[in-house]
Design an enzyme around this catalytic site. Structure first.
Site, PDB file in Angstrom:
ATOM      1  CG  ASN A  87      -1.570   1.384   1.600  1.00 38.56           C
ATOM      2  OD1 ASN A  87      -2.526   1.714   0.899  1.00 38.56           O
ATOM      3  ND2 ASN A  87      -0.858   1.972   2.605  1.00 38.56           N
ATOM      4  CE1 TYR A 153       0.176   8.206  -6.246  1.00 37.65           C
ATOM      5  CE2 TYR A 153      -1.550   8.309  -7.639  1.00 37.65           C
ATOM      6  CZ  TYR A 153      -1.054   7.865  -6.369  1.00 37.65           C
ATOM      7  OH  TYR A 153      -1.874   7.375  -5.336  1.00 37.65           O
TER       8      TYR A 153
END
Length: 241
Positions: A87, A153
């Protein structure tokens, strides 16, 4: 024996919510964090207050040597992980012409390289254990649809999707499922500075998601009910895609 799960980036936001819900579901949760020990300890205390079992494991997921050393020591001391939630991630947004090399590198190293850094030292021990397992990676709506100002990203999160699908095919016969969760706009520190009133207009549900809603999806993927689900990318975004 309680099944052990590693959650990276577990001190806050989505990672924290995932750690809490997996502990409540009966897993022993190992909480990874990079530097915010106070928040990691707060998560640990909350798990223990609910009679859950957990521990802390600090390392920087972008540092391959440190990550491998920490994971191998943990496995040697306490046993093989049944599952991993990859994560941990960061953002460093900018229009592409203004995007610096450091911003590109830091996001790629933390968000994409961590797939290899974290999972590579874990997977072989899971295979040798011969008890199946669960791996869940976190991508993003940016990895599926792109988003202005997030070329770095989006590249990292799209890479996670490709890596997840390939690894799922390798591990399926081992009864280890590998799935990807791709959140949209979720109420975390990462979106705190965005113009949220405008952002909500792009969301059919007209609200941001909650970390707990993402965590509930991860909990399902760790359940026996999800044992035939692998190689999938499940987006949780209020209808944006």
């Amino acid at each position: 024996m309680t099944k052990r799960v590693l959650v990276t980036g577990a001190s806050r936001g989505i990672g924290r919510a995932i750690a809490l819900v997996l502990a409540k579901a009966g897993f022993e949760v190992v909480l990874n964090y990079k530097s915010n020990r106070a928040k990691a300890e707060a998560t640990l205390s909350q798990i223990k207050a609910g009679n859950g079992v957990a521990g802390l494991l600090p390392f920087d997921v972008s540092d391959r040597e440190a990550t491998v050393a920490a994971i191998e020591q943990e496995v040697a001391a306490s046993g093989v992980f049944y599952g991993v939630v990859s994560n941990a991630g960061i953002a460093a947004d900018a229009p592409f012409p203004a995007l610096t090399g450091d911003s590109w590198d830091s996001v790629i190293h933390t968000n994409l390289d961590s797939f290899y850094n974290v999972l590579h030292p874990v997977v072989m021990s899971m295979i040798l254990e011969k008890k199946g397992g669960r791996i869940v990676t976190l991508s993003s709506l940016s990895g599926l649809a792109g988003n202005p100002g997030q070329v770095n990203y989006g590249a990292a999160k799209a890479g996670i999707i490709g890596a997840t699908r390939a690894l799922a095919q390798e591990l399926a016969k081992r009864k280890i499922t590998v799935n990807c969760v791709a959140p949209g706009l979720i109420e975390t520190d990462m979106v705190a500075e965005l113009p949220l009133d405008e952002a909500k207009k792009r969301i059919p549900m007209r609200r941001l998601g909650k970390p707990e809603e993402v965590a509930a999806l991860v909990r399902f993927l760790f359940s026996e009910d999800a044992s035939y689900i692998t190689g999938q990318v499940i987006s949780i975004n209020g209808g944006m895609l």
